[in-house]
Each structure stands twice: as C-alpha cells, then as structure tokens.
Design an enzyme around this catalytic site. Structure first.
Site, PDB file in Angstrom:
ATOM      1  N   CYS A   2      -4.214  -6.125  17.057  1.00  0.00           N
ATOM      2  CA  CYS A   2      -5.236  -5.084  17.113  1.00  0.00           C
ATOM      3  C   CYS A   2      -4.944  -4.081  18.204  1.00  0.00           C
ATOM      4  O   CYS A   2      -3.869  -3.521  18.219  1.00  0.00           O
ATOM      5  CB  CYS A   2      -6.647  -5.627  17.146  1.00  0.00           C
ATOM      6  N   ARG A  27      -9.598  -0.360  13.847  1.00  0.00           N
ATOM      7  CA  ARG A  27      -8.591  -1.330  13.441  1.00  0.00           C
ATOM      8  C   ARG A  27      -9.210  -2.694  13.116  1.00  0.00           C
ATOM      9  O   ARG A  27      -8.566  -3.538  12.507  1.00  0.00           O
ATOM     10  CB  ARG A  27      -7.543  -1.489  14.549  1.00  0.00           C
ATOM     11  N   TRP A  74      -8.012  -9.491  16.802  1.00  0.00           N
ATOM     12  CA  TRP A  74      -8.411 -10.030  15.497  1.00  0.00           C
ATOM     13  C   TRP A  74      -7.734 -11.394  15.394  1.00  0.00           C
ATOM     14  O   TRP A  74      -6.524 -11.500  15.389  1.00  0.00           O
ATOM     15  CB  TRP A  74      -7.946  -9.114  14.379  1.00  0.00           C
ATOM     16  N   ASN A  98       0.107  -7.738  20.976  1.00  0.00           N
ATOM     17  CA  ASN A  98      -0.012  -7.620  19.527  1.00  0.00           C
ATOM     18  C   ASN A  98       1.272  -8.160  18.917  1.00  0.00           C
ATOM     19  O   ASN A  98       2.360  -7.825  19.387  1.00  0.00           O
ATOM     20  CB  ASN A  98      -0.195  -6.164  19.091  1.00  0.00           C
ATOM     21  N   GLY A  99       1.169  -8.940  17.850  1.00  0.00           N
ATOM     22  CA  GLY A  99       2.362  -9.485  17.211  1.00  0.00           C
ATOM     23  C   GLY A  99       2.265 -10.987  17.072  1.00  0.00           C
ATOM     24  O   GLY A  99       1.183 -11.579  17.164  1.00  0.00           O
ATOM     25  N   GLU A 494       2.567  -0.571 -11.765  1.00  0.00           N
ATOM     26  CA  GLU A 494       2.055   0.023 -10.527  1.00  0.00           C
ATOM     27  C   GLU A 494       2.758   1.336 -10.205  1.00  0.00           C
ATOM     28  O   GLU A 494       2.127   2.304  -9.765  1.00  0.00           O
ATOM     29  CB  GLU A 494       2.203  -0.975  -9.369  1.00  0.00           C
ATOM     30  N   LYS A 498       0.810   4.891  -9.768  1.00  0.00           N
ATOM     31  CA  LYS A 498       0.882   5.718  -8.568  1.00  0.00           C
ATOM     32  C   LYS A 498       1.253   7.149  -8.922  1.00  0.00           C
ATOM     33  O   LYS A 498       0.686   8.109  -8.391  1.00  0.00           O
ATOM     34  CB  LYS A 498       1.903   5.147  -7.575  1.00  0.00           C
ATOM     35  N   GLU A 501      -1.648   8.899 -10.756  1.00  0.00           N
ATOM     36  CA  GLU A 501      -2.814   9.085  -9.886  1.00  0.00           C
ATOM     37  C   GLU A 501      -2.698  10.341  -9.031  1.00  0.00           C
ATOM     38  O   GLU A 501      -3.662  11.100  -8.900  1.00  0.00           O
ATOM     39  CB  GLU A 501      -2.974   7.882  -8.947  1.00  0.00           C
ATOM     40  N   HIS A 517       9.974  -1.641 -29.029  1.00  0.00           N
ATOM     41  CA  HIS A 517       8.781  -1.728 -29.883  1.00  0.00           C
ATOM     42  C   HIS A 517       7.916  -0.471 -29.739  1.00  0.00           C
ATOM     43  O   HIS A 517       6.688  -0.568 -29.778  1.00  0.00           O
ATOM     44  CB  HIS A 517       7.980  -2.985 -29.541  1.00  0.00           C
ATOM     45  N   LYS A 616     -12.100   6.148  -3.581  1.00  0.00           N
ATOM     46  CA  LYS A 616     -11.405   5.033  -2.930  1.00  0.00           C
ATOM     47  C   LYS A 616     -11.981   3.688  -3.358  1.00  0.00           C
ATOM     48  O   LYS A 616     -11.250   2.776  -3.700  1.00  0.00           O
ATOM     49  CB  LYS A 616     -11.486   5.174  -1.404  1.00  0.00           C
TER      50      LYS A 616
END
Length: 621
Positions: A2, A27, A74, A98-99, A494, A498, A501, A517, A616
C-alpha cells in the site's frame, strides 16, 4: 503493500506523514503507522483501521521530530492488527515496506536460530532484524562515511538486501542516525521529492504534490540515502547513479494518471504490481500450497462439491472461461460457466453440493449479484471473487477471494481481468490440493510459474513501441478476427472485446477450430487476423489455422512463444512472449492484445477511458 511516505527536513514530520498517507488512501488499507525520530528518540505509533484512528493515537501520544516514515498497510502476511502494522522496529531500526520477501521463512528461521525474537506475523519485520544484524556486525559510527563515501546505515541496508529474494520498496530509519532515511526499490514503486530544505519519499506522486513538484523516480535495484540537503542514489550493487529531478506539472487528475495519457494505459502498466499483490502472502512454494484465509473450504467441504458453476458478465465472464479450464484440469471438478444475465432465467439445476462462484470487479454488478442470490436461494454455497472490499458480493457470499488490483478507473477492464485470472489460478491449485488431485511437486511447479508472471509482463510491456507500430498499421481496418484455442480461446474473446469497446471497430473472437464453420468466409486481404499461438496444447492445430488464413490473403498478427521459428515464417507481424507454462499463458497473452486495442483507439482519437455508452460498474440490469 500500500502506501509509503517519508520526510526529512525542519517541519513537523508527523503532520506531513499523515497528510501524505491520506493522499494515498485510494489504494486501500486496513492499518497505518508512523515512526518519527527527534529529541525524544525513535517513536512509533500504529493502529488498526483507518487514518482517523492513527490521528487519534497521535493526539493521545504526541510525537515530535523533523524526520520520519509512515505507512498504510493492506494485510498480506498476518492479520490487520496493530501488532502487524508498519513501521516495524528492532534494536533502533524502523522499517516500512511494500512488496513481499519470497524467502522469508528461511530468513526468519535463520534469524531465530541466532537468537532473534519476532513480534509480528509479517515478512517486513525481517528487514528490521537483518539491518540491525548488519549494523552490529560492522561496528562503527552510524552516519559516518565508509571508504567508498557511503554511510554505515546505507551499507547495512545494502548488505541486508543481498539475503532477500522478492519485491520491495523500503524506507529505513536508525535512531542513532538522525540525519538520513535510506530507501531501496525492486519491483515496487518508490519516488523521491526535493523540497525547500527538505526531501520526501513516497510510493506514489499524489502524496508529495502539496510539497514539491520535483520528483526522482527510482528504478529497479536502486538504493538512496536521503538527507535534508540532498539525496545520493546508487545501484544496490554499488555503482553511483546520477539522476536529476523531473518537474511534475500535473493537474490532480494527471497526478492520478502518473503521467500516462490515459488511465487505461496506466492500468495496463500496473498489471505486474497488481498480480504480485494478488499473489502476495497466498503462495507457499516450499509446501506447494495456497493460503486463502477468506475461503473457508476444507478437505471435507472440497470433497463434497459435485460441480462448480461460475457466473459473471463481460470481461469477468472471459476470466471465468479460463478459470473453468484451470479448475477442471487441476481439481478434476466439472465446471459450468454462465452469463449471469441468463443464469436466473433458465431454471438452473443447483443444490447444496454445487459451489457457485460469482466474479465481479466492483462486487456490485447487478446481474451477477442477482445470479448469486438465486444460487443461494437454491441452496448453493457461494464464493465471490471481487476487487472492492466490502462490496455487496463480498458481504453476501459465504466465501470471498479478493483480487488486489487497486482502483481501476478506465472503463475497459485490464488489471482487474488479469488479477481475476491470478485469483482463479490460485483457487484451482487450492482445490486440487484439498481434493488430492494435485501432487506437491506439480503444485510447486505451477506456483513457481505463477510467481514469474509479473516479471514476464514487464518484459512484454518493454516491447510496447513495436506493438504501437503494429496497431497504427492496422488502425484503418473495419473488422478484426481474433483466434485462439484452449486457454487462449477466452483471450481471443477478450482481445476482440477490448478492441470493440474502445475503438468502436467491429471485432469477433473465435475458437480457432471453429474458423472453418463460418468466419473463414470473411477473410481477405483487408481483414487483420490476430492469432494467439503460444507453444502449448493444440499448437499444431493453430498453426494449420494460420496457414489457412495466409492462403486467403488475410494479414496475420501472431502472439507467439519466443524462439518459435515456424510462426516466424507464417505471420506478417509477431508479438513475442516469454515461454511460460500453459496455466499462466492467459495472463501474458492478453497484455499485447490490450496494448493493441489501446493504441488503435488512441491513434483513431476515441475516448479511451470513457467509451461511448459504457459504464464502469453495471449496477442495473
């Protein structure tokens, strides 16, 4: 993981740290803390929960000093408690991080054998112990220059990092040295800011914008000694680095974009971090197991599952199709994938032995939420896979598996999709272990591949310029065809989604074996055909499909495994990928398709982040 903030100067450090952490609240986090060094020595204040709790603790126990470090956490290793909150301290060393330390179990065992006692469940505390041990091993004057012009704390951090395998952004204080903060970075963001008579540290730009616009972005495997009058940067291996600050003239919205032209572009580039965060604390390569604290399914419950039904919409439905293949292969459970908007209208056959998984980025998707409730009414147990903590699906499902993508602003989902794939892969491995269908050795092999995915994606992103050139060359096409087989068939779907969209270009995704086909009638010299052809199952079949496209004049854009000479002879454009395991292929093959769609749309001038007619979160039917 975080937010990280650090300050060294002449002002009240605690106030600046808390203000910076507040600017990183987006975050997400579940605990917070600061360490301040002043005339009263090193003072650490931490709390479980939000920053308002930290502010209350600081009001009750004031700290004073003009240098310090702060963190919002977090929970990954260990529960969200005050004891596990950062900063962690040991023998005068305080650390925020962080990590993830991948070899933390081995390091902790070695330190315990040497007499160290740990107070938390986190991997971060290991840094404090390692650095303190290095300072003790090299007695001298903390802050004093060494033979090569570096100081004792910097050298102690550098030597400690030699033992660490994993990702990190760390900031370190030592109570015997009130003149500096030492920071280091590897695969987790960290920046420095130059102020008037002060320097700042942060994990993201918005934390520093009220104080400075002069920013230095640290690069991989760099270490910096930060003082009030300057910062000295070097490679962790020792070579000095010269890097002047960059002037950031961003509006608040641009600050959130980190300088990227669009949120979508930023979020594509955040995928290595997002996937690493989703895996963090859940993988044990040593035992070949997966730890999912929020999923309380044991061996008995797993054995009683007769089948799995996954409900989702849009991009999450594509993730579900990949999850089906992974769960069936590893856990040997039959899996059905349903469009959530169709599920509750078809009188589904569901009972108490069916596990229903509801996948939604927001956790509020109306159709998915309604399908989940219908499944519960019919007696099924439900597992939600969501990105938003406390969302409706997370609250109502019996089990919840969070992805840790962070906020996703762009309407076209990118990092939320790949983190869903990571979460589903973890779940497939976990179910396989619980049901006894997956051996230790095979599970370890899959987990090792999974942990390499963030690095592999970094490699792919490094080839973006070539991808942009390819995108521009086909940006005038009126139609596209995307083909794939096996794990990459959902990726073809997908990729087509994308493109349509955000560019408004008609695109269709097909299982490559279905080309004859119907879709083969569309192929001519004006149709770009994107073929996902990594070197795994059904590879020869995909190559045959590629030859059929070439024979009809179609332009072939291939996504292929590095070193595949055969593909090199058949494709007009080739996007090379690291040769990874088939189970993790979708997390890699989708990235160039995201970039292809992005650059086609950007070149054509469409509204990439807010494409027409789309929202969203679809919270109505």
């Amino acid at each position: 993981m975080c937010g990280i903030v650090g300050y060294i100067g002449t002002d009240d450090a605690a106030r600046i740290l808390v203000d910076g952490l507040r600017r990183l609240e987006y975050r997400g986090y579940d605990s917070a803390g600061v360490a301040v060094l002043g005339e009263q020595g090193l003072q650490v204040v931490r709390c479980e929960g939000k920053l308002v709790g930290l502010e209350k603790s600081l009001a009750e126990t004031p700290v004073s000093g003009s240098m310090g470090i702060g963190h919002t956490r977090w929970a990954t290793h260990g529960r969200p408690t005050e004891q596990n909150a950062h900063p962690h301290r040991f023998e005068g060393v305080a650390v925020v991080h962080n990590g993830i330390i991948e070899n933390h179990l081995q390091l902790k065992s070695s330190l315990q054998a040497a007499g160290h006692r740990f107070e938390s469940e986190t991997d971060t505390e290991i840094f404090a112990h390692l650095i303190a041990a290095e300072l003790s091993a090299e007695p001298g004057s903390p802050g004093g220059d060494g033979a090569d012009g570096t100081d004792a704390l910097t050298e102690a951090v550098r030597r400690a990092l030699v033992h660490v395998r994993g990702t990190y952004a760390i900031a370190v204080l030592h109570e015997k040295d009130p003149s500096e903060i030492v920071v280091a970075k590897n695969a987790s963001p960290l920046i420095l800011g130059r102020g008037e008579g002060a320097w700042f540290v942060a994990s993201d730009v918005p934390a520093l914008l009220p104080y400075t616009r002069d920013i230095i972005f640290l690069e991989e495997e760099e270490i910096a000694t930060v003082r009030a009058d300057g910062a000295r940067i070097a490679r962790i291996s020792g070579e000095p680095v010269e890097r002047a600050p960059t002037r950031i003239d961003w509006s608040p919205v641009m600050a959130e974009k980190d300088g990227h032209k669009h949120f979508m572009h930023k979020e594509i580039h955040e995928q290595p971090r997002a996937i690493a965060d989703t895996l963090r604390g859940r993988v044990s390569v040593e035992t070949g197991d997966v730890h999912l604290e929020e999923v309380a399914i044991g061996e008995k419950e797993a054995a009683e599952i007769s089948r799995v039904v996954i409900v989702a919409c849009g991009t999450s439905w594509h993730a579900a199709l990949v999850g089906k293949l992974a769960i069936e292969r590893l856990a040997r459970l039959p899996v059905e994938v349903d469009l959530a908007s169709e599920f509750r209208y078809r009188e589904p056959v569901i009972d108490e032995n069916v596990l229903v998984m509801a996948i939604s980025q927001s956790g509020e998707t109306a159709d998915t939420l309604a399908a989940m409730r219908e499944a519960q009414r019919l007696g099924a147990k439900v597992l939600g896979i969501v990105n938003v903590v406390g969302s409706a699906i997370a609250r109502e499902a019996e089990h919840v598996l969070y992805t840790h993508a962070g906020p996703e602003i762009g309407v076209a989902s990118t990092k939320c999709f790949t983190t869903q794939l990571a979460a589903l892969t973890l779940l497939a491995i976990r179910l396989g272990r619980l049901r006894g269908t997956l051996s230790d050795a095979v599970a370890r092999s899959h987990l090792e591949c999974l942990l390499k995915v963030p690095g592999y994606i970094e490699e792919i992103l490094g080839n973006e310029r070539m991808l942009r050139d390819t995108a521009i060359s086909v940006s005038a096409a009126a139609d596209f065809l995307f083909l794939g087989r096996g794990f990459n068939f959902p990726i073809a779907l997908e990729g087509a989604l994308k493109l349509k969209e955000i560019s408004y270009i008609h695109a269709e995704g097909y299982a490559a074996g279905e080309m004859k086909h119907g879709p083969i009638a569309l192929i001519d010299e004006g149709l770009p055909v994107v073929i996902v052809a990594t070197k795994h199952s059904a590879y020869e079949k995909v190559v045959a499909n590629m030859e059929e496209v070439r024979a009809r004049g179609g332009r072939v854009i291939a996504v292929a495994s590095q070193g595949d000479d055969q593909i090199g002879l058949l494709a007009d454009d080739i996007i090379w990928l690291p040769d990874a395991g088939e189970l993790v292929d979708p997390m890699l093959t989708v990235v160039p398709l995201q970039l292809l769609a992005y650059h086609v749309a950007d070149y054509n001038g469409t509204d990439v982040d807010q494409p027409r007619n789309l929202a969203k979160s679809v919270t109505v039917e």
